[in-house]
Write a protein that holds these residues in place. Structure first.
Motif, PDB file in Angstrom:
ATOM      1  N   VAL A  42       0.894  -1.223   0.014  1.00  0.00           N
ATOM      2  CA  VAL A  42       0.096   0.054   0.022  1.00  0.00           C
ATOM      3  C   VAL A  42       0.904   1.212  -0.129  1.00  0.00           C
ATOM      4  O   VAL A  42       1.653   1.228   0.849  1.00  0.00           O
ATOM      5  N   GLU A  65      -0.999  -7.979  -4.260  1.00  0.00           N
ATOM      6  CA  GLU A  65      -1.843  -6.558  -5.031  1.00  0.00           C
ATOM      7  C   GLU A  65      -0.986  -5.589  -4.247  1.00  0.00           C
ATOM      8  O   GLU A  65      -0.301  -5.440  -3.072  1.00  0.00           O
ATOM      9  N   SER A  66      -1.001  -4.346  -5.219  1.00  0.00           N
ATOM     10  CA  SER A  66      -0.211  -3.072  -4.883  1.00  0.00           C
ATOM     11  C   SER A  66      -1.446  -2.099  -5.173  1.00  0.00           C
ATOM     12  O   SER A  66      -2.074  -2.235  -6.027  1.00  0.00           O
ATOM     13  N   ARG A  67      -1.653  -1.211  -4.147  1.00  0.00           N
ATOM     14  CA  ARG A  67      -2.570  -0.348  -4.459  1.00  0.00           C
ATOM     15  C   ARG A  67      -1.921   1.465  -3.991  1.00  0.00           C
ATOM     16  O   ARG A  67      -0.985   1.463  -2.998  1.00  0.00           O
ATOM     17  N   VAL A  69      -3.115   4.864  -2.493  1.00  0.00           N
ATOM     18  CA  VAL A  69      -4.557   5.371  -2.062  1.00  0.00           C
ATOM     19  C   VAL A  69      -4.051   6.695  -1.400  1.00  0.00           C
ATOM     20  O   VAL A  69      -2.709   7.006  -1.479  1.00  0.00           O
TER      21      VAL A  69
END
Length: 519
Positions: A42, A65-67, A69
């Protein structure tokens, strides 16, 4: 759960997920590649965090997963990760000041080790990754281990290398590193159950919930089955949830062999397990003090790895990649101080007295003065955490993710608070096994399986070779043991072994091999 090699100045670079790892500058974080785990990266302005965690059956898996934000979402996801119900390892980074934080979850199933320098941090679940680094044995920790006063602690046998204990944090910035233990857990107290709650039904509900907390298909599961109550309890829970599963175990020699085989046969038949065994006689523990090429000893004493490895290979050959164990069962039903009476048999084999005779005065003093380094009381009993730390690196090297349902904090808390009549002699576990296996498998006073005879026979057979190798004694050269006292104990064990003398000598032999590995 992960490996990392991080140069702090690389935190100024952008971070990305690529080819199964996280990269920034010349640094990287590599999650342990296993279907039981998932990774989340993240990012927000000026900071990021990455977590490698056990997948939960109750939460939709993310895989990797990469996000990117905003700050508000970053905070929400961070809090969610901090409250993750299963085990995890977490890396947090702030680009300003090149600051880093490492954090561990509460279960301690597969701990990581850290070595922090002026501008670099190396992290790994596998001590072999530190083998190429110059290192020295920590004389005080080695003395305490040899005195059989092992404790759960950040401080480890190699100077400069620490374990990230459960719920602990390591803060690192250029030229500075600090380790923080968590607050201690509250000591449990026994309390009556509410009138509308049945102890056995509640134990079964909680145990089955823990055993099903991870999304494993039955074909991926292997249960270690020794023939004792702990492993049988875990196997019974898995069979109730999954039907036919694989089980593996080690068959012992000696007086307990026939009883162990008969008990395992009953368990396997009644639960419908797909069972495979290895003979301890075919995979005896090595007493060779010379480090073997490609065999890096872990930070904790663990004999019988040869036989364990053979059983793990068997599990993998049948498609298993999740290894369920009975670790934690010994600690699940404690007796409290006000419950121990004069008629309660005292346990003790004099092992510490034998161990004390091996130590030099300096080492003996060091062994008695290190209690302040122990980790605080934890939701998982320290002895369970130590058992997990002993075995996890070896299981991971074989591609098996370890799961220890009886060491689950929620189950531990429930059992520790039970009234005495449910804890005494593991009464509640016995009732659970009677319900799933019948009353004849674990009668009161049953003969337990034991490794007790294995090392004495081997030591007697190889005493001459061991004595010859001890002409040069690394621990004596370090001023930790008295070589003559070691040889005297070796002669005593070879002639008339006792459980205490064998335990003291076995710890020395393991530690001597470890010290030679470093040199």
């Amino acid at each position: 759960m992960l490996k990392a090699d991080i140069v702090l100045s690389d935190l100024a670079h952008s971070v990305e997920w690529r080819d199964g790892a996280i990269f920034f500058g010349g640094s990287h974080i590599r999650p342990y590649p296993h279907p039981a785990l998932e990774t989340l990266l993240v990012r927000t302005r000026g900071q990021w965090f990455a977590i490698v965690r056990e997948r939960s059956a109750a939460i939709v898996p993310i895989g990797a997963e990469s996000r990117d934000v905003d700050a508000e979402e970053f905070g929400r996801l961070y809090r969610e990760c901090m409250l993750w119900p299963l085990d995890y390892a977490m890396v947090e980074a702030a680009q300003a000041g090149h600051r880093l934080k490492l954090r561990a979850g509460a279960l301690g199933a597969a701990p990581v080790y850290c070595r922090a320098g002026e501008d670099r941090v190396v992290v790994s679940w596998d001590i072999a990754d530190f083998a190429g680094e110059p290192s020295a044995i920590d004389m005080e920790i080695a003395s305490r281990r040899l005195a059989l006063r092992s404790a759960y602690s950040a401080r480890q046998l190699c100077v400069g290398t620490m374990q990230l204990t459960e719920r602990a944090s390591l803060y690192v910035e250029p030229g500075k590193a600090s380790y923080r233990y968590p607050s201690p857990s509250e000591a449990p107290e026994a309390a009556p159950l509410p009138a509308d709650r049945d102890a056995l039904a509640e134990f079964e509900r909680r145990l089955h919930r823990v055993a099903s907390a991870r999304p494993f298909a039955s074909a991926r599961i292997s249960a270690e089955l020794s023939g004792g109550m702990d492993s049988a309890t875990v196997a019974a829970a898995l069979a109730a949830l999954h039907g036919r599963i694989a089980s593996v175990g080690i068959l012992l020699d000696g007086d307990t062999r026939d009883a162990q085989i008969a008990r395992r046969k009953s368990i396997v038949g009644r639960l419908g397990l797909d069972d495979a065994t290895v003979e301890i006689a075919e995979y005896p523990p090595s007493l060779d003090l010379r480090p073997q090429p490609g065999q890096i000893a872990g930070f904790y004493w663990e004999y019988y790895l040869e036989a364990c490895a053979a059983s793990w290979i068997s599990a993998r050959s049948r498609g298993g990649d999740a290894l369920f164990t009975g670790i934690g069962g010994d600690e699940l039903f404690p007796a409290y101080a006000d419950e121990i009476t004069q008629t309660t048999p005292e346990r003790g084999d004099g092992a510490e007295a034998y161990a004390e005779r091996l130590l030099t005065p300096r080492a003996s003093s060091a062994a008695r003065g290190l209690s302040g380094f122990d980790a605080p009381a934890s939701p998982v009993p320290a002895t369970s955490l130590l058992a997990q730390a002993c075995r996890a690196p070896y299981a991971l090297r074989h591609g098996l993710w370890p799961v220890n349902p009886l060491a689950d904090p929620g189950l531990v808390a429930f059992c520790h608070r039970l009234p005495r009549e449910h804890r005494q002699e593991r009464e509640l576990m016995r009732r659970y096994l009677h319900a799933h296996l019948g009353e004849g498998v674990f009668p009161r006073g049953y003969v337990k399986e034991t490794f007790a005879h294995v090392l004495p026979a081997l030591i007697a057979r190889h005493a001459g070779a061991i004595a010859a190798q001890l002409r040069d004694c690394a621990l004596a050269d370090l001023g930790i043991v008295d070589r003559k006292a070691v040889l005297a104990l070796l002669d005593s064990v070879a002639a008339t072994p006792t459980p205490g003398s064998v335990a003291a000598l076995a710890m020395f032999l393991w530690m001597e091999r470890f010290a030679r590995q470093l040199s």
